[in-house]
Motif scaffolding. Structure first.
Motif, PDB file in Angstrom:
ATOM      1  N   GLY A 253     -26.805  12.786 -19.441  1.00  0.00           N
ATOM      2  CA  GLY A 253     -27.806  13.429 -18.650  1.00  0.00           C
ATOM      3  C   GLY A 253     -28.366  12.645 -17.006  1.00  0.00           C
ATOM      4  N   ALA A 254     -28.466  11.227 -17.185  1.00  0.00           N
ATOM      5  CA  ALA A 254     -28.072  10.642 -15.933  1.00  0.00           C
ATOM      6  C   ALA A 254     -27.288  11.167 -15.200  1.00  0.00           C
ATOM      7  N   LEU A 255     -26.111  10.770 -16.017  1.00  0.00           N
ATOM      8  CA  LEU A 255     -24.546  11.458 -14.790  1.00  0.00           C
ATOM      9  C   LEU A 255     -24.648  12.488 -14.946  1.00  0.00           C
ATOM     10  N   ARG A 256     -25.039  13.605 -14.633  1.00  0.00           N
ATOM     11  CA  ARG A 256     -25.024  14.385 -13.898  1.00  0.00           C
ATOM     12  C   ARG A 256     -26.041  14.591 -13.202  1.00  0.00           C
ATOM     13  N   ALA A 257     -27.718  14.144 -13.503  1.00  0.00           N
ATOM     14  CA  ALA A 257     -28.279  13.674 -12.184  1.00  0.00           C
ATOM     15  C   ALA A 257     -27.637  13.306 -10.685  1.00  0.00           C
ATOM     16  N   ILE A 258     -27.052  12.481 -10.897  1.00  0.00           N
ATOM     17  CA  ILE A 258     -25.814  11.508  -9.976  1.00  0.00           C
ATOM     18  C   ILE A 258     -25.403  12.282  -9.685  1.00  0.00           C
ATOM     19  N   GLU A 259     -23.984  12.510 -10.382  1.00  0.00           N
ATOM     20  CA  GLU A 259     -23.426  13.262  -9.896  1.00  0.00           C
ATOM     21  C   GLU A 259     -23.779  14.958  -8.887  1.00  0.00           C
ATOM     22  N   GLN A 260     -25.128  15.551  -9.054  1.00  0.00           N
ATOM     23  CA  GLN A 260     -25.230  16.504  -8.559  1.00  0.00           C
ATOM     24  C   GLN A 260     -25.842  16.121  -7.132  1.00  0.00           C
ATOM     25  N   ALA A 261     -26.465  14.671  -7.075  1.00  0.00           N
ATOM     26  CA  ALA A 261     -27.343  13.491  -5.727  1.00  0.00           C
ATOM     27  C   ALA A 261     -26.165  13.463  -5.171  1.00  0.00           C
ATOM     28  N   GLY A 262     -24.580  13.798  -6.129  1.00  0.00           N
ATOM     29  CA  GLY A 262     -23.690  13.346  -5.172  1.00  0.00           C
ATOM     30  C   GLY A 262     -23.875  12.008  -4.407  1.00  0.00           C
ATOM     31  N   ARG A 263     -23.454  11.171  -5.718  1.00  0.00           N
ATOM     32  CA  ARG A 263     -24.029   9.492  -5.382  1.00  0.00           C
ATOM     33  C   ARG A 263     -23.501   8.845  -5.927  1.00  0.00           C
ATOM     34  N   ASP A 264     -22.646   8.003  -4.981  1.00  0.00           N
ATOM     35  CA  ASP A 264     -21.658   6.748  -5.869  1.00  0.00           C
ATOM     36  C   ASP A 264     -21.427   5.331  -4.767  1.00  0.00           C
ATOM     37  N   ASP A 265     -23.373   5.429  -4.860  1.00  0.00           N
ATOM     38  CA  ASP A 265     -23.183   3.765  -3.766  1.00  0.00           C
ATOM     39  C   ASP A 265     -23.227   2.955  -4.746  1.00  0.00           C
ATOM     40  N   PHE A 266     -23.550   2.735  -6.205  1.00  0.00           N
ATOM     41  CA  PHE A 266     -23.866   2.110  -6.715  1.00  0.00           C
ATOM     42  C   PHE A 266     -23.452   1.757  -8.241  1.00  0.00           C
ATOM     43  N   LEU A 267     -23.760   0.569  -8.905  1.00  0.00           N
ATOM     44  CA  LEU A 267     -22.484   0.768 -10.137  1.00  0.00           C
ATOM     45  C   LEU A 267     -23.837   0.294 -11.302  1.00  0.00           C
ATOM     46  N   ALA A 272     -25.871   1.481 -25.831  1.00  0.00           N
ATOM     47  CA  ALA A 272     -25.385   1.423 -27.269  1.00  0.00           C
ATOM     48  C   ALA A 272     -23.712   1.479 -27.841  1.00  0.00           C
ATOM     49  N   GLY A 273     -22.802   2.695 -26.761  1.00  0.00           N
ATOM     50  CA  GLY A 273     -21.537   2.799 -27.209  1.00  0.00           C
ATOM     51  C   GLY A 273     -20.730   3.823 -27.495  1.00  0.00           C
ATOM     52  N   ALA A 274     -21.385   4.978 -26.358  1.00  0.00           N
ATOM     53  CA  ALA A 274     -21.485   6.149 -27.265  1.00  0.00           C
ATOM     54  C   ALA A 274     -19.635   6.206 -27.011  1.00  0.00           C
ATOM     55  N   LEU A 275     -18.935   7.634 -27.396  1.00  0.00           N
ATOM     56  CA  LEU A 275     -17.794   7.736 -26.866  1.00  0.00           C
ATOM     57  C   LEU A 275     -17.632   8.357 -25.617  1.00  0.00           C
ATOM     58  N   SER A 276     -18.036   9.329 -25.121  1.00  0.00           N
ATOM     59  CA  SER A 276     -18.458   9.745 -23.985  1.00  0.00           C
ATOM     60  C   SER A 276     -18.400   8.676 -23.125  1.00  0.00           C
ATOM     61  N   ALA A 277     -19.126   7.066 -23.323  1.00  0.00           N
ATOM     62  CA  ALA A 277     -19.815   6.761 -22.375  1.00  0.00           C
ATOM     63  C   ALA A 277     -18.111   5.450 -22.348  1.00  0.00           C
ATOM     64  N   PHE A 278     -17.705   5.722 -23.039  1.00  0.00           N
ATOM     65  CA  PHE A 278     -16.192   4.842 -23.429  1.00  0.00           C
ATOM     66  C   PHE A 278     -15.348   5.581 -22.388  1.00  0.00           C
ATOM     67  N   GLN A 279     -14.954   7.022 -22.534  1.00  0.00           N
ATOM     68  CA  GLN A 279     -14.049   8.066 -22.184  1.00  0.00           C
ATOM     69  C   GLN A 279     -14.762   7.343 -20.296  1.00  0.00           C
ATOM     70  N   ALA A 280     -15.545   7.787 -19.983  1.00  0.00           N
ATOM     71  CA  ALA A 280     -15.708   7.599 -18.689  1.00  0.00           C
ATOM     72  C   ALA A 280     -15.428   6.287 -18.248  1.00  0.00           C
ATOM     73  N   ILE A 281     -15.420   5.267 -18.803  1.00  0.00           N
ATOM     74  CA  ILE A 281     -15.254   4.410 -18.102  1.00  0.00           C
ATOM     75  C   ILE A 281     -14.460   3.717 -18.328  1.00  0.00           C
ATOM     76  N   LYS A 282     -13.428   4.100 -19.146  1.00  0.00           N
ATOM     77  CA  LYS A 282     -11.197   4.261 -19.583  1.00  0.00           C
ATOM     78  C   LYS A 282     -11.001   5.090 -17.510  1.00  0.00           C
ATOM     79  N   ALA A 283     -11.474   6.391 -17.565  1.00  0.00           N
ATOM     80  CA  ALA A 283     -11.547   6.845 -16.420  1.00  0.00           C
ATOM     81  C   ALA A 283     -11.511   6.296 -15.417  1.00  0.00           C
ATOM     82  N   ASP A 284     -12.573   5.575 -15.362  1.00  0.00           N
ATOM     83  CA  ASP A 284     -12.864   4.458 -14.132  1.00  0.00           C
ATOM     84  C   ASP A 284     -12.824   5.998 -12.759  1.00  0.00           C
TER      85      ASP A 284
END
Length: 348
Positions: A253-267, A272-284
């Motif tokens: 949900g946090a990533l959805r809010a970040i994308e909707q706000a058009g923000r990419d200026d932070f890391l 926990a280690g969810a598969l969705s997180a691993f996939q996003a990290i890999k896709a970079d």
């Protein structure tokens, strides 16, 4: 997810959550001919070979969260790997009275060993004591009972360590940036584990005098709460350099809010280690650059420990004849450099 076991208790630290308990439990090699006559006698250790049949009762809370569902999956899949293990698993409930009833049923069935992840460690302490007094040893998984007499062995994650490692990762990324600013999207503040994660994070940041935590918002470990609370944080904080989110489910949900706000200026660093997180990290291709593990593989390790306990064996690689009384898993940081190693452990 759960409160951390009392730190003054003796703990065995795993080097990495990805190391399988199967490897931990393999038999030790015998002493070579050059060993001292004073060396300890080799303890009988658990391995993958069929041995004494063991019936393991498994009772956990309702799988209403990705991590909790992964706990059940890990327990079932590990039990299937052993021909000498029969797993009696309950439906799971967040109602303490219902879970107590399920555990009492397992006690009445006279299972050999119990593995219990209590919905509420304090509320279920008495049923843990009841099992132990009935001669059924208990592996207490993650959420610790109030009394060490209620379990034979505790195994779980390191909430303080999660925050500490997240803080050090962010600190190293921002150590050369003057006046760096970070924010925190926490879990439920009613839970002790959330306080421990925040404390670890704050303690790590003390090593980086150029970094200041400027905002903190508690969420509820859900996608919906993550999106709503992150949107509020973004609205209130126009400029910051890093975000630590306590939980990968609410991180969706946090990533959805970040994308909707058009923000990419932070890391962003997750938890926990969810598969969705691993996939996003890999896709970079998003702000999410790392996550700190709270591995559900602990349930597989709990089955290994229960089997060893039921067969009266110790752990390979240790001189003692008994399994330890407490095992704390390590909160490894997973980023693009090592995500491939952990991908198979990611939970949905």
């Amino acid at each position: 997810m759960a409160q951390q076991v009392d730190p003054i208790r003796r703990r065995l630290l795993f080097g990495t959550a990805a190391v399988s308990a199967g490897a931990l439990l393999t038999a030790c090699t015998s002493n070579d001919s050059g060993s001292s006559d004073n060396s300890a006698e080799q303890a009988p250790v658990a391995d993958g070979k069929p041995g004494k049949p063991v019936t393991i009762g498994f009772a956990g809370p309702q799988a209403d969260h990705g991590w909790l569902n992964a706990i059940n999956v890990n327990a079932r899949e590990r039990a299937k790997t052993y021909k000498d293990v029969t797993l009696e698993i309950t439906e799971g409930s967040n109602d303490t009275a219902a879970q107590i009833g399920q555990i009492e049923t397992l006690i009445n069935k006279k299972v050999d060993v119990l593995v219990i992840l209590p919905a509420d460690g304090k509320a279920l302490t008495q049923v843990g004591l009841k099992a132990m007094r009935a001669g059924i040893p208990v592996i207490n998984l993650d959420r610790v009972f109030n009394s060490p007499q209620a379990y034979r062995c505790w195994i779980g994650g390191d909430n303080y360590g999660m925050g500490l490692n997240a803080g050090h990762y962010i600190g190293e990324k921002l150590k050369d940036k003057p006046n760096a600013r970070v924010i925190e999207l926490a879990g439920m503040d009613t839970l002790e584990l959330t306080k421990q994660r925040t404390q670890g994070f704050d303690d790590a940041l003390k090593n980086y005098p150029n970094i200041k935590k400027v905002a903190r918002q508690a969420a509820e470990f859900t996608v919906e709460s993550g999106q709503a609370k992150m949107a509020a944080l973004l609205q209130a904080n126009k400029n910051f350099d890093a975000l630590w989110n306590h939980d990968d489910d609410q991180g969706v949900g946090a990533l959805r809010a970040i994308e909707q706000a058009g923000r990419d200026d932070f890391l962003m660093v997750g938890g926990a280690g969810a598969l969705s997180a691993f996939q996003a990290i890999k896709a970079d291709n998003s702000v999410l650059k790392a996550t700190v593990l709270y591995p559900p593989t602990m349930a597989a390790s709990a089955i290994d420990l229960a089997r060893a306990l039921g067969q009266g064996k110790g752990l390979g690689g240790m001189a003692e004849f008994e399994i330890p009384s407490s095992i704390t898993l390590y909160s490894a940081v997973v980023d693009k450099a090592n995500v491939a190693q952990y991908m198979a452990t990611g939970f949905k």
